[in-house]
Design an enzyme around this catalytic site. Structure first.
Site, short mmCIF file in Angstrom:
data_model
loop_
_atom_site.label_atom_id
_atom_site.label_comp_id
_atom_site.label_asym_id
_atom_site.label_seq_id
_atom_site.Cartn_x
_atom_site.Cartn_y
_atom_site.Cartn_z
N GLU A 202 37.40 36.56 48.69
CA GLU A 202 38.77 35.62 48.77
C GLU A 202 39.95 36.67 49.26
O GLU A 202 40.42 37.49 48.47
CB GLU A 202 39.02 34.90 47.53
CG GLU A 202 40.23 33.81 47.92
CD GLU A 202 40.22 32.69 46.65
OE1 GLU A 202 39.28 32.76 45.83
OE2 GLU A 202 41.33 32.66 46.29
N ASP B 126 26.60 40.89 35.32
CA ASP B 126 26.07 39.46 35.50
C ASP B 126 27.08 38.55 35.47
O ASP B 126 27.55 38.07 34.38
CB ASP B 126 24.92 39.21 34.70
CG ASP B 126 24.38 37.81 34.62
OD1 ASP B 126 24.99 36.86 35.38
OD2 ASP B 126 23.28 37.47 34.10
N LYS C 173 40.18 29.47 37.13
CA LYS C 173 39.51 29.72 38.23
C LYS C 173 40.23 30.96 38.87
O LYS C 173 39.64 31.97 39.29
CB LYS C 173 39.21 28.59 39.52
CG LYS C 173 38.51 29.01 40.51
CD LYS C 173 39.29 29.53 41.76
CE LYS C 173 38.20 30.14 42.98
NZ LYS C 173 39.18 30.81 43.73
N HIS D 58 49.30 33.29 50.49
CA HIS D 58 47.83 32.85 50.41
C HIS D 58 47.39 33.01 51.94
O HIS D 58 46.57 33.45 52.53
CB HIS D 58 47.47 31.57 50.02
CG HIS D 58 46.04 31.36 49.41
ND1 HIS D 58 46.12 31.89 47.94
CD2 HIS D 58 45.06 30.66 49.46
CE1 HIS D 58 44.82 31.68 47.68
NE2 HIS D 58 44.23 31.01 48.48
C1 MEV Z 1 43.09 30.25 43.99
O1 MEV Z 1 41.64 30.77 44.21
C2 MEV Z 1 43.40 30.26 42.68
C3 MEV Z 1 44.62 29.46 42.23
O2 MEV Z 1 44.19 27.97 42.76
C4 MEV Z 1 44.84 29.58 41.11
C5 MEV Z 1 45.55 28.92 40.32
O3 MEV Z 1 46.09 27.77 40.81
O4 MEV Z 1 46.53 29.18 38.97
C6 MEV Z 1 45.77 30.01 43.01
#
Ligand code: MEV
Length: 441
Positions: free
Chosen positions: A85, A296, A280, A393
């Site tokens: 990513e 793992d 995430k 991003h």
């Molecule tokens: C993207 O990989 C992760 C985010 O969505 C985490 C978040 O929203 O806190 C930017």
């Protein structure tokens, strides 16, 4: 359309590839050539990778990136991260720099207990089972002595075996709930070997236990397996600073930033849809280090998410508060990691990642991984409550879009300049790309 095939695993690597090409590739030569492009020129190294799993046809690369400047408990760390990513390593670098000037990260391991269970069914008298268990517990431990010898010499081994009555959840269901200290090993094989020996001994002893009826002697062992839920194998990582030091270039005062940050975490605690995405983002950092160090990541993912739901609803793994003018931001996360055994001594890049981390113990690695998760969450939430996530991003994603379009080096440079003060959008890049290509001829 896939076709069934018998004895596939026994075919040679080349025959497997031929089968794949015949059954799945539109252009056989092109498909085979892509697989071969990712083979390693060093035949020994390729053979090593071939043997990690069954039916290997090629290698699947992920970038290995480096995030320097992580000040953890007063010492600098460079963190290796394996992932695809685009913005994650950049975000880690930014968070590291931000906290480097504000005292860095403080970490501590709160516990290192691993868990394994023998699941069995027993239809008889519960008191008799308890008596039986208490009587044979030393025999169960004795039976594992051979397996645990080396671990015990180093201070680890089986810490306890408990009989647990689970019949309220499922009729006739009991467990031997076993806890372990596996030191620098993740310990999956060690734990499973101990459990299988304990289960076998338990069954044999039951068959000879005089107080049991013939039905009670017939304990049914269903399975013996470690648990990836390790709520007592937990590490804490924290950052803190006076609120006024949170002033940055995002147009918010330190106080406003801290309050909005805490509200973002409150929202994650109140709303599982947000909590999942929030966590995430944390796993972006955690998984990348877990992978780079040969651990793992599926086990870590499963355990971490169960932990996030331990209070009955799925919540944020990070927490924040303001106290006496100080902003505190921390994570508590279960991480059963190893720095010996498994891939750690086999995969050359894993060995190198551990060298980059200065040959950490499992506890050291837990702390680094928790920091990577906390840093990632800080960077994400900071962006979300200020500029929004897309600005940074999409800037990182720009290269991916340009690569898809087949941009030259000069065109890439042009675009970096073009987007210096604009937000990148996919369609915007395509339009501008078409425009300059048309103009240039
Ligand atoms: C993207 O990989 C992760 C985010 O969505 C985490 C978040 O929203 O806190 C930017």
């Amino acid at each position: 359309m896939a076709q069934p095939v018998n004895g596939f695993s026994k075919l040679s690597k080349q025959d497997k590839i031929n089968w794949l090409a015949t059954n799945h590739f539109q252009n056989k030569e092109a498909g085979i050539s892509i697989l071969e492009q990712y083979w390693n020129n060093d035949a020994k190294l390729q053979a090593l990778h071939d043997e990690f799993i069954e039916n290997t046809v090629s290698n699947f690369y992920l970038p290995l990136g480096i995030a320097p400047n992580f000040l953890i408990n007063g010492k600098y760390h460079t963190i290796p991260m394996a992932l695809e990513e685009s913005s994650v390593v950049a975000a880690a670098g930014k968070a590291a720099k931000f906290w480097q000037d504000r005292g860095g990260f403080k970490t501590s391991v709160l516990g290192s207990e691993k868990i394994g269970q023998v699941h069995f069914m027993y239809t008889g008298d519960t008191d008799k089972l308890k008596n039986f268990f208490n009587q044979i517990k030393p025999t169960l431990l004795k039976a594992t002595e051979e397996i645990t010898r080396n671990m015990r010499k180093r201070g680890g081994g089986i810490s306890n075996i408990e009989l647990r009555n689970k019949t309220e959840a499922l009729d006739y269901y009991f467990q031997l709930h076993c806890t372990f200290e596996t030191l620098d090993a993740m310990g999956a094989n060690f734990i499973n070997s101990c459990l299988e020996t304990i289960a076998k001994t338990f069954k044999e002893e039951a068959q000879h236990y005089a107080d049991f009826t013939s039905e009670e002697k017939n304990v049914e062992i269903v399975m013996s397996i470690l648990s990836n839920y390790v709520p007592n194998c937990v590490v804490k990582a924290e950052v803190s600073c006076p609120i006024e030091d949170l002033n940055d270039d995002k147009g918010l005062s330190g106080q406003a930033f801290a309050e909005k940050f805490i509200r973002a975490i409150d929202i994650a605690n109140a709303e599982p849809h947000r909590a999942v995405t929030h966590n995430k983002g944390i796993m972006n950092g955690i998984d990348a280090v877990v992978l780079a160090t040969g651990n793992d990541f599926r086990a870590i993912e499963a355990g971490v998410h169960a932990y996030a739901a331990k209070d009955g609803s799925y919540k944020s793994l990070t927490h924040a508060r303001i106290e006496n003018g100080i902003f505190y931001f921390w994570i508590e996360v279960p991480l059963a990691l190893g720095t010996v055994g498994g891939l750690t001594s086999l995969h050359p890049l894993v060995k190198l990642s551990l060298e980059i981390l200065n040959h950490p113990s499992a506890k050291d690695l837990m702390q680094v991984v928790a920091v990577a998760g906390l840093a990632q969450n800080f960077a994400a939430v900071r962006s979300l409550i200020t500029d929004g996530i897309q600005k940074g991003h999409m800037k990182m994603h720009l290269t991916n879009i340009l690569n898809q379009l087949g941009a030259t080096k000069e065109e890439k440079e042009y675009f970096v300049n073009f987007y210096k003060d604009k937000t990148v959008t996919h369609s915007g890049v395509i339009n501008e790309f078409d425009r300059i290509r048309t103009n240039n001829g």
